[in-house]
Write a protein that holds these residues in place. Structure first.
Motif, short mmCIF file in Angstrom:
data_model
loop_
_atom_site.label_atom_id
_atom_site.label_comp_id
_atom_site.label_asym_id
_atom_site.label_seq_id
_atom_site.Cartn_x
_atom_site.Cartn_y
_atom_site.Cartn_z
N GLY A 51 21.07 61.38 49.30
CA GLY A 51 20.11 60.63 50.10
C GLY A 51 18.67 61.04 49.89
N VAL A 52 18.28 61.20 48.65
CA VAL A 52 16.96 61.74 48.36
C VAL A 52 16.03 60.68 47.79
N LEU A 107 29.61 56.17 45.21
CA LEU A 107 30.69 56.71 44.38
C LEU A 107 31.72 57.40 45.27
N LYS A 108 32.72 56.62 45.72
CA LYS A 108 33.69 57.12 46.69
C LYS A 108 34.63 58.16 46.09
N THR A 109 34.96 58.03 44.80
CA THR A 109 35.94 58.93 44.21
C THR A 109 35.33 60.22 43.68
N TYR A 140 23.36 62.57 40.79
CA TYR A 140 24.45 63.43 40.34
C TYR A 140 24.04 64.21 39.09
N LEU A 141 24.42 65.47 39.07
CA LEU A 141 24.13 66.36 37.95
C LEU A 141 25.44 66.90 37.40
N ILE A 195 22.64 57.98 38.95
CA ILE A 195 21.82 57.75 40.14
C ILE A 195 22.40 56.53 40.84
N ALA A 196 22.77 56.70 42.12
CA ALA A 196 23.45 55.62 42.84
C ALA A 196 22.93 55.51 44.27
#
Length: 673
Positions: free
Chosen positions: A248-249, A281-283, A266-267, A275-276
């Motif tokens: 949430g950034v 990304l639920k899984t 995500y890293l 980037i979403a």
């Protein structure tokens, strides 16, 4: 008055002469003798005469220290001229009633009840003073002793070496409490006299006759420095194995110079993976989570004007400077440092390097390549090309007639060219001759001020700007034509505003505008150092030089408005100066979002690293900083760095600062599993 018998008087005079000792030391600038230190020591007194010249500047200073029979510091006096022309005039005295009184260009005061083993810290001192300080610390009965006007100091020996042809050994001593890292000094072990004070990669001051030992001492001293940094490299980073998400950034799109998000970033394996929208990304099952609420994620900053030393590494990282361009250093020293960082032995910024070339003159800055003719200058370019350099930095003593053929050779080999404007040449002439980049706002401003005979290899390159820039009218045809030339040629400007803010605006004893925002978090001794101005100013000079500074700020704004590509460089205190650089851009009238683009996208682009860093995009290195607040709305938010990510590890700025004796500015962001 009772007279002494003649024979007794002669004997006493001879004894006194025998007790007095005079030593001569050589100041070495990059393997070249550039000055000397004379030390005369007798019972209860130490007198020094210290002077050197490098890059057309240097100090001229004399000191007198007086001591009681028990070694207590009773008096200190020094006078002379500092590197940039400021007057040196300072004194300390311990009165008969025990009260200590001191006066310097930056402060004055008195203190009663001073400890007998207390020492005095001048604003500027010679290596001989440092040696006497070390002797007092070694003789003290307590691990730490009081220093005036502020601070507490300690010392430890970290190394011993033999000296070829001598019966005595020398010891490397580390003094803590003066600077943000230990201050090193070499003393003879038989009598604790000064042997050398060394600055690896630059040179130092060494006992005459032992100049050849500088490299060996530098290697031993570097080993001590790196042992400390290697320990911190094991203790401070937090590994980020597997998948990490910053949730949430807000994040800064540096190419477009706008904020995006909020998003989940995500890293994976040290790179930006995805980037979403938050929760998309639920899984995904991240190994680490970092909250981005109320924070902004930025690409790592790129300082485009550095001369990197080991002491810069942690300061840069704590401020979110994850990459630098080194524009002039000892080539072998820098290669070794880069290797240590790349192998993960020490924490540090990613470094790219410019190839530094200076011309031979009485004002030369000593360097690996200081040619006296054009063929040697061209050969230096070949060396840099063969060793993988992508850009050159030319310096003050390059002859104007060399510039065009040097640029042509560099372009033939795929190298860009920039740097200082050589003496007896204008910035416009340098650009017409092929310069791709201009360094320093004073060098750009000199374009409108230098006369045919003005020798800018001297302090004139600073003083002429202060004295005359206030009269410039930047809306005239000459300025418009110059900016149009920069635009036409695509010339990059590396203004390094912070490096000159104090020069043109600070008066002795006033807080430095460049560091006033951070000074309270720094050790007391460092705080005091920021009260020292480079130049002496009376009211009239302060008014005029301040007006000249405003002209330089306006010139920066006009260049940006015209579309001249700017990069953010400092040439000043690592980390803190970069933060101030961006604040100055905003003060000059550059929007904060554009200042952030200059600090990230432009830095990566003009140091040939845009494919790896400079923006938050899938596949790029995870060189990032997380700040509390919104720096697009308020550029000062860049000082509130909550976390720095460098590849597959996270760094707490608070922990980095604490390792240097600096109070943290904000709590670090938590990393949860």
């Amino acid at each position: 008055m009772k007279l002494l018998p003649p024979l007794l008087a002669v004997l006493l005079m001879a004894a006194g002469a025998a007790q007095a000792q005079t030593q001569t030391y050589t100041v070495v600038c990059v393997k070249t003798s550039c000055g000397r230190l004379l030390v005369n020591e007798s019972a209860g007194k130490l007198e020094t005469d210290y002077s050197y010249r490098n890059n057309g500047r240097g100090p001229d200073q004399k000191e007198t220290l007086e001591f009681a029979p028990d070694g207590a510091w009773m008096a200190y006096r020094t006078e002379g001229v500092a590197t940039y022309g400021a007057r040196i005039a300072e004194s300390f005295e311990r009165k008969a009633d025990g009260k200590a009184v001191w006066r310097s260009p930056v402060d004055s005061g008195e203190r009663a009840g001073l400890a007998r083993d207390a020492v005095y810290l001048p604003v500027q001192a010679s290596p001989a003073w440092a040696a006497r300080l070390a002797q007092s610390l070694l003789a003290a009965k307590t691990p730490r002793i009081e220093a005036l006007p502020a601070g507490r100091l300690s010392i430890e020996r970290v190394q011993r070496l033999s000296v070829p042809g001598q019966a005595y050994e020398i010891g490397l001593y580390a003094i803590t409490g003066i600077e943000l890292e230990p201050s090193y000094l070499w003393l003879r072990e038989d009598n604790r006299a000064l042997f050398a004070q060394v600055y690896p990669g630059w040179g130092g001051t060494v006992l005459q006759g032992f100049e050849a030992e500088i490299d060996r001492l530098s290697d031993a001293q570097k080993a001590a420095q790196f042992a400390h940094l290697q320990r911190l490299a094991k203790e401070l980073p937090q590994p980020l194995p597997g998948l990490t998400v910053i949730e949430g950034v807000r994040w800064f799109d540096s190419q477009a110079a706008v904020l995006r998000g909020p998003s989940d970033v995500y890293l994976q394996d040290g790179h930006i993976a995805f980037i979403a929208k938050p929760g998309t990304l639920k899984t995904a099952a991240p190994a680490q989570r970092i909250s981005g609420k109320g924070r902004t994620l930025l690409p790592g900053f790129v300082d485009m004007h550095a001369h990197v030393t080991p002491g810069d590494l942690l300061l840069n990282l704590a401020a979110g400077v994850t990459a630098v361009r080194d524009v002039g250093n000892d080539n072998a020293e820098l290669a070794q440092l880069r290797g240590r960082i790349d192998r993960g032995e020490v924490l540090g910024t990613r470094i790219s390097a410019n190839g530094f070339i200076e011309g031979k003159s009485p004002f030369s800055s000593q360097a690996d390549f200081v040619p006296d003719n054009l063929p040697d200058a061209l050969a230096a370019i070949d060396w840099y090309a063969a060793h993988g350099y992508r850009q050159l930095k030319l310096y003050n003593s390059i002859r104007p007639e060399w510039v065009k053929p040097m640029v042509a050779r560099a372009r033939e080999l795929g190298l860009r060219t920039g740097g200082h404007v050589p003496a007896f040449m204008t910035a416009a002439q340098a650009v017409e001759a092929g310069y791709d980049e201009l360094h320093h706002i004073n060098q750009v401003t000199l374009n409108f001020l230098v006369g045919k005979g003005d020798d800018t290899r001297t302090l004139l390159r600073f003083n002429l700007v202060g004295d005359k820039a206030a009269d410039l009218k930047l809306n005239d045809r000459r300025t418009q034509d110059f900016i149009a030339l920069l635009k036409k040629k695509g010339t990059v400007v590396d203004a390094t505003m912070t490096a000159f803010e104090g020069t043109y605006t600070q008066r002795q004893g006033q807080p430095s505008a460049s560091y006033a925002m951070v000074a309270a978090n720094l050790p007391a001794v460092v705080q005091r150092s920021f009260l020292s101005a480079e130049v002496d100013m009376d009211d009239a000079k302060a008014k005029r030089w301040g007006a000249s500074w405003k002209v330089m700020m306006d010139l920066l704004r006009r260049m940006h408005a015209a579309g001249i590509p700017l990069v953010a460089g400092t040439d000043a205190t690592a980390g803190f100066a970069f933060q101030r650089e961006l604040e100055l851009y905003v003060q000059a009238g550059i929007p904060a979002a554009q200042a952030l683009k200059i600090a990230t996208w432009n830095g990566a682009k003009y140091s040939d690293r845009l494919n790896e860093i400079g923006s938050i995009e899938r596949g790029k290195r995870a060189d990032l900083l997380l700040v509390d607040g919104d720096p697009v709305a308020d550029i000062r938010a860049i000082r509130r760095v909550a976390l720095v990510i460098q590849g597959d590890k996270a760094l707490s700025p608070a922990a980095l600062y604490q390792s240097m004796g600096i109070l943290p500015f904000v709590p670090s962001a938590e990393i949860t599993k």
